[in-house]
Design a protein around this motif. Structure first.
Motif, short mmCIF file in Angstrom:
data_model
loop_
_atom_site.label_atom_id
_atom_site.label_comp_id
_atom_site.label_asym_id
_atom_site.label_seq_id
_atom_site.Cartn_x
_atom_site.Cartn_y
_atom_site.Cartn_z
N ILE A 57 0.83 -1.18 0.00
CA ILE A 57 0.00 0.00 0.00
C ILE A 57 0.87 1.24 0.00
O ILE A 57 1.77 1.37 0.82
N ALA A 58 0.60 2.10 -0.96
CA ALA A 58 1.49 3.22 -1.20
C ALA A 58 1.57 4.15 -0.02
O ALA A 58 0.54 4.61 0.45
N VAL B 91 2.88 7.09 -0.15
CA VAL B 91 2.65 8.44 -0.66
C VAL B 91 1.58 8.34 -1.74
O VAL B 91 1.72 7.62 -2.71
N VAL B 92 0.53 9.05 -1.51
CA VAL B 92 -0.64 8.87 -2.35
C VAL B 92 -0.39 9.33 -3.79
O VAL B 92 -0.95 8.81 -4.73
N ALA B 93 0.53 10.28 -3.96
CA ALA B 93 0.77 10.82 -5.28
C ALA B 93 1.24 9.77 -6.28
O ALA B 93 0.95 9.84 -7.46
N GLU B 94 1.96 8.72 -5.74
CA GLU B 94 2.49 7.71 -6.66
C GLU B 94 1.60 6.48 -6.68
O GLU B 94 2.05 5.38 -6.97
N ALA B 95 0.37 6.66 -6.29
CA ALA B 95 -0.48 5.49 -6.15
C ALA B 95 -1.74 5.62 -7.00
O ALA B 95 -2.06 6.70 -7.49
N ARG B 96 -2.41 4.49 -7.12
CA ARG B 96 -3.64 4.47 -7.87
C ARG B 96 -4.67 3.68 -7.07
O ARG B 96 -4.32 2.68 -6.43
N GLN B 97 -5.90 4.11 -7.11
CA GLN B 97 -6.92 3.36 -6.38
C GLN B 97 -7.36 2.15 -7.20
O GLN B 97 -7.68 2.27 -8.37
N VAL B 98 -7.31 1.01 -6.56
CA VAL B 98 -7.70 -0.25 -7.23
C VAL B 98 -8.83 -0.88 -6.41
O VAL B 98 -8.77 -0.89 -5.18
N THR B 99 -9.84 -1.36 -7.12
CA THR B 99 -10.96 -1.98 -6.44
C THR B 99 -10.98 -3.48 -6.73
O THR B 99 -10.84 -3.89 -7.89
N GLY C 52 -20.55 -14.29 3.68
CA GLY C 52 -21.65 -15.25 3.60
C GLY C 52 -21.84 -15.78 2.19
O GLY C 52 -21.41 -15.18 1.20
N SER C 53 -22.52 -16.92 2.13
CA SER C 53 -22.84 -17.55 0.86
C SER C 53 -23.55 -16.56 -0.06
O SER C 53 -24.53 -15.93 0.34
N GLY C 54 -23.04 -16.40 -1.31
CA GLY C 54 -23.69 -15.53 -2.28
C GLY C 54 -23.39 -14.05 -2.12
O GLY C 54 -23.87 -13.23 -2.90
N ARG C 55 -22.62 -13.69 -1.05
CA ARG C 55 -22.37 -12.28 -0.80
C ARG C 55 -21.13 -11.80 -1.56
O ARG C 55 -20.37 -12.59 -2.11
N THR C 56 -20.96 -10.47 -1.55
CA THR C 56 -19.85 -9.85 -2.27
C THR C 56 -18.96 -9.07 -1.31
O THR C 56 -19.47 -8.39 -0.41
N LEU C 57 -17.66 -9.20 -1.49
CA LEU C 57 -16.70 -8.39 -0.74
C LEU C 57 -16.08 -7.41 -1.71
O LEU C 57 -15.56 -7.80 -2.76
N LYS C 58 -16.19 -6.14 -1.39
CA LYS C 58 -15.61 -5.13 -2.28
C LYS C 58 -14.66 -4.26 -1.48
O LYS C 58 -15.07 -3.65 -0.49
N ILE C 59 -13.42 -4.24 -1.87
CA ILE C 59 -12.47 -3.39 -1.17
C ILE C 59 -11.71 -2.52 -2.18
O ILE C 59 -11.45 -2.94 -3.30
N SER C 60 -11.43 -1.31 -1.75
CA SER C 60 -10.64 -0.40 -2.59
C SER C 60 -9.38 -0.02 -1.84
O SER C 60 -9.44 0.30 -0.66
N LEU C 61 -8.28 -0.10 -2.52
CA LEU C 61 -7.00 0.21 -1.89
C LEU C 61 -6.20 1.13 -2.80
O LEU C 61 -6.37 1.12 -4.02
N ASP C 62 -5.32 1.90 -2.21
CA ASP C 62 -4.37 2.68 -3.00
C ASP C 62 -3.11 1.84 -3.17
O ASP C 62 -2.41 1.58 -2.20
N LEU C 63 -2.87 1.42 -4.40
CA LEU C 63 -1.70 0.59 -4.65
C LEU C 63 -0.62 1.44 -5.31
O LEU C 63 -0.91 2.29 -6.15
N ALA C 64 0.62 1.17 -4.92
CA ALA C 64 1.74 1.90 -5.54
C ALA C 64 1.78 1.59 -7.03
O ALA C 64 1.54 0.45 -7.44
N ASP C 65 2.06 2.62 -7.83
CA ASP C 65 2.11 2.44 -9.28
C ASP C 65 3.08 1.33 -9.68
O ASP C 65 2.84 0.60 -10.64
N ALA C 66 4.14 1.20 -8.90
CA ALA C 66 5.16 0.21 -9.23
C ALA C 66 4.62 -1.22 -9.18
O ALA C 66 5.22 -2.14 -9.74
N MET C 67 3.49 -1.41 -8.49
CA MET C 67 2.92 -2.76 -8.36
C MET C 67 2.12 -3.15 -9.60
O MET C 67 1.82 -4.32 -9.82
N ILE C 68 1.73 -2.15 -10.38
CA ILE C 68 0.78 -2.40 -11.44
C ILE C 68 1.51 -2.62 -12.77
O ILE C 68 2.51 -1.94 -13.06
N ASP C 69 1.00 -3.58 -13.55
CA ASP C 69 1.60 -3.96 -14.83
C ASP C 69 3.07 -4.34 -14.66
O ASP C 69 3.92 -4.03 -15.49
#
Lengths: 728, 156
Positions: free
Chosen positions: B15-16, B18-26, B92-109
């Motif tokens: 988790i980044a 510094v927010v400036a170098e991060a992107r929100q990922v859901t 629970g059965s059939g339920r959805t978990l949704k989380i959003s995190l700020d990931l460092a740009d370096a982690m992506i691609d």
């Protein structure tokens, strides 16, 4: 104090605990069913052999697990298909998919969390603790009621609710303690209140060699399936991964290529304790225990219902005292010490009668004794005694408060109790002794009231009135009875010639033969309460028949000036009375084939004759009876002769005080028969005595030397229910 | 069960800071209606070689059941510090978990992969039942799971 933590909390929690108990009952049979459904795990099969057999049927194995319910399951991956199947631990053969039924899952979640999340889990955990407190306090209450811990297994007397509550309570106590303790532990563990051992296995490096077949690995070959908990297989795409082998001893990491044990983390004491507690609670792997716990839990709904009934009855029995004078203005202070509230009913009647006679009466619980004011002239104490003679809850602090009184006033003690208990009115006696020792003057000699007898209470009221110099009429009806009408069918008259008229009266419900109402249910020795016309206070007579006989029979001696006996003796066939039944469960033959010794005099033969008549099974029954004259008042003479011939009655010994041989009493026959009676008692005979108080006293004197050589005494026989009296 | 984390304590390397170098990922995880008790679900990241980099979210509160999330347990070592502050209730059965995190740009691609392990009481353990790359190209495309996961979607 004990009652305070038992009764109301029990009432409040009854529903929740019933849900936990009933779901527990449903789950308790599961281990037995599993035991039938799952093949037993054989000793001597190695984990390696099982792993190899299973691996041969699947492309990939994730784990082999021995579940707490005894099922051996395999989690496998075949291409895109993943699944869990049950296998035969001996052969590794598949037994079909493993799944826990939806019903079991829902019941389990209801049991451990009321179908909600952590809040429900916390509630059931608290419920388990409450169950523990209720069980322990209930056991202590029962022990106190029966006369101490040693008396805990003796027969329980009281209303049906009290008997069921006590019987089921002591039957289920051990199981409930175990279930609630282990349940509370599991709940605490689930919330992390009990530290959990999660010693991480050390990081080890596998040799990285080509994986060998599971069947060849030494560590797996050395482990028996019987001790296995779980075997996890290494991830197929990770050459550094190992087998994880968890047994009751601990957890090992096994190299997939060499079969060597790379690390071993032994199970801690806490791990073992947790496992044991889980087994003790669920019965999984211990199906007999499971069924026992289930039976115990099945008692909980009944305990709840009877407990609520008892609580309600006690609440309803507490009367409101009208016109209760403040202590500073009262000339008469009336104090009540009562575990239940029945004594309060008597107090209310007394309070009312005294107030109407012009007294200012202050009525309170014994523990609420206040300093006497200048106008206080007398102290009346109504004290009930609990089973073992201990002070009732509302009187524990009484004696110390009494010691602080500056002024002494005349005091009258009235004890309430049950003659059947060994410490009849024991607390009242103890109190009287303390009062006498401290120089309190007595207003009246102490009187004992047996089983809420309204008559004895009324008699005491007359005595009190005499001392106070005015009439005092105490008409106390403990519980207004629901009566039925009975019609006299026939009567037999005896004893007129000897000046002691006794009538055998037979009643049935009014109506023409086919449409006659049904009699209420009763057995010989139960009591019928009869309301003399115009009087609210019933008189009780012992029943000489059972409702199966189709008629209600009593044997009534005419007493000079006796209101009810005069009324009954004046009845002609067709006349009606208002009556109700009161069960008298203490005066019953014990179950079994042990001999019965029946002893009575005069009209006391009634219930005894009824017991003989009901003895169709031919149990040995010996009857000793005393009358006045064989020619005038030999009650049931012909019927008893017939019973002798039909073996319903084994022997009959009669004594007539005005007999031709100079006169004898029933106690003389008993003394003369000592060797035979001793032998019968040695064989476990039960003695039932019915008749007047003087006769009963004489019988105890005659019997005591008979039972002494057996190492017994009458109090012992009484407390074990082998010597029962119906005395008036 | 839906909850969105806009920012979480920087407990893992992912988790980044510094927010400036991060992107929100859901990350959206929807479970099948398997009809059992709540599932333990863990989301974590490995590099291309399968080396553990950090945990994104642990759904399920009782540590004694984590052994059933076996891949996560194996690669992460299962230490409590790995999930400190990023733990929630089971799903629970059939339920959805949704989380959003700020990931460092370096982690992506950069060849990193998100793994999902699931486990259900008296049911199956599904190590790495979903493995998807942290690639913007896969953004918004639902991936199926092999066990209890019906679909798993990463949106950048």
């Amino acid at each position: 104090m004990l009652r305070r933590i038992h009764a109301l909390p029990g009432v409040v929690l009854a529903l929740g605990l019933t849900v936990m108990a009933l779901t527990g009952v449903a789950l308790s049979v599961q281990p037995a069913l599993d035991r039938l459904a799952s093949p037993a795990i054989p000793v001597g099969t190695s984990v390696a052999a099982l792993a190899e057999a299973v691996a041969a049927r699947h492309q990939g194995i994730d784990s082999i697990r021995v579940r707490p319910d005894g099922a051996v399951t395999v989690a496998f991956t075949d291409g895109e298909t993943r699944g869990v199947e049950r296998v035969d631990p001996a052969t590794g053969a598949g037994l079909g998919p493993y799944h826990v039924s939806e019903t079991t899952r829902v019941i389990t979640n209801l049991h451990r969390a009321f179908l909600t999340g952590d809040a429900g889990r916390a509630a059931t955990g608290a419920g388990a603790l409450a169950m523990l407190v209720l069980t322990v306090s209930g056991t202590l209450l029962l022990a106190r009621r029966l006369g101490g811990a040693g008396a805990l297994l003796q027969s329980i007397r009281g209303t049906p609710a009290q008997r069921w509550h006590g019987e089921l309570g002591r039957f289920a106590a051990a199981g409930l303690v175990l279930s609630s303790l282990t349940g509370a532990w599991m709940s605490a563990s689930s919330f992390g209140l009990i530290p959990e051992h999660e010693a991480a296995a050390p990081m080890v490096s596998a040799s990285g060699g080509a994986p060998a077949p599971a069947g060849t690995l030494a560590a797996l070959r050395a482990t028996d399936v019987a001790s296995l908990l779980e075997l996890t297989f290494p991830a197929p795409d990770d050459p550094t991964d190992t087998y994880g082998l968890r047994t009751s001893r601990g957890e090992a990491q096994i190299d997939a290529a060499t079969g060597a044990e790379l690390s071993f983390t032994p199970a801690t004491t806490l791990d073992r304790l947790n496992g044991m507690i889980r087994t003790l609670h669920t019965g999984q792997g211990a199906w007999v225990l499971g069924l026992v716990l289930g039976l115990s839990a099945a008692a909980v709904p009944v305990l709840g219902a009877t407990g609520i009934a008892m609580w309600w009855r006690r609440r309803a029995a507490r009367p409101r005292i009208a016109m209760n004078a403040p202590a500073r203005a009262a000339d008469t202070v009336l104090l009540v010490g009562s575990e239940g509230n029945s004594t309060w009913g008597f107090a209310a009647t007394l309070h009312d009668a005294l107030t109407r006679a012009g007294h200012h009466v202050h009525t309170a619980a014994m523990n609420d004794l206040q300093p006497f004011s200048a106008v206080t002239e007398r102290l009346l104490l109504l004290a009930a005694t609990h089973g073992d003679g201990a002070a009732p809850a509302s009187a524990t602090a009484f004696l110390s408060r009494l010691a602080r009184q500056e002024r002494r006033v005349p005091v009258a003690v009235l004890g309430f109790g049950d003659r059947c208990f060994p410490h009849f009115c024991g607390y009242a006696e103890e109190m009287l002794a303390a009062l006498t020792a401290n120089g309190w003057p007595q207003l009246l000699p102490m009187k004992r009231i047996d089983r809420r007898s309204a008559q004895e209470f009324a008699q005491w009221g007359r005595d009190l009135g005499t001392v106070l110099g005015h009439d005092l009429k105490l008409e106390h009806v403990a519980e207004p009875p629901k009566t039925v009408a009975l019609e006299l069918v026939e009567r037999e008259d005896y004893g007129v010639a000897v000046g002691a008229p006794v009538a055998i009266l037979r009643f049935r419900r009014p109506g023409t033969d086919g449409k006659a109402g049904r009699l209420p249910s009763f057995e010989p020795g139960d009591l019928v309460g009869i309301l003399p016309p115009g009087h609210p206070m019933p008189r009780f007579y012992s029943l000489a028949s059972s409702s199966c006989d189709g008629m209600l029979e009593i044997c009534v001696r005419l007493r000079a000036g006796g209101l009810c006996s005069t009324f009954l003796h004046a009845l002609a066939p067709g006349d009606r009375v208002e009556a109700f039944i009161r069960a008298n469960p203490t005066f019953r033959p014990a179950a079994g084939r042990a001999p019965l010794i029946l002893i009575g005099a005069g009209a006391g033969i009634g219930p005894l004759a009824g017991l003989v008549r009901a003895n169709a099974a031919g149990r040995p029954v010996h009857l000793y009876w005393g009358g006045r004259s064989p020619s005038s008042d030999f009650l049931y003479e012909h019927e008893l002769a017939q019973h002798l011939a039909e073996k319903r009655l084994t022997s009959l010994q009669t004594a007539f005080s005005r007999g031709p041989d100079g006169g004898a009493y029933v106690q003389d026959r008993i003394a003369a028969d000592a060797p035979r009676l001793r032998e019968l008692i040695r064989q476990g005979a039960q003695i039932l005595v019915c008749g007047g108080r003087d006769m009963a006293q004489a019988v105890t004197w005659a019997l005591d030397p008979i039972v002494r050589p057996l190492g017994l005494d009458l109090p012992t026989l009484k407390s074990s229910g082998r010597y029962v009296e119906d005395v008036y | 069960m839906k909850f969105v984390l806009s920012a979480v304590a920087a407990t893992t390397a992912l988790i980044a800071p510094v927010v400036a170098e991060a992107r929100q990922v859901t990350f959206e995880t929807t479970l099948k209606a398997y009809g059992g008790n709540g599932a333990y679900v863990v989301l974590y990241v490995t590099d291309a070689a399968g080396v553990y980099k950090g945990t994104l979210w642990m759904a399920g509160g009782k540590a004694k059941y984590y052994r059933h999330l076996s891949d996560w347990q194996r690669v992460s070592g299962g230490r409590p510090t790995e999930i400190d502050g990023i733990t929630g209730a089971s799903i629970g059965s059939g339920r959805t978990l949704k989380i959003s995190l700020d990931l460092a740009d370096a982690m992506i691609d950069a060849g990193y992969k998100v793994h999902v392990d699931t486990a259900v009481e008296d049911g199956m353990d599904n190590p790495s039942e979903v493995v998807v790359p942290l690639d913007t190209a896969a953004s918004g495309k639902p991936a199926p799971g092999k066990g209890y996961v019906k679909s798993f979607t990463v949106t950048f």
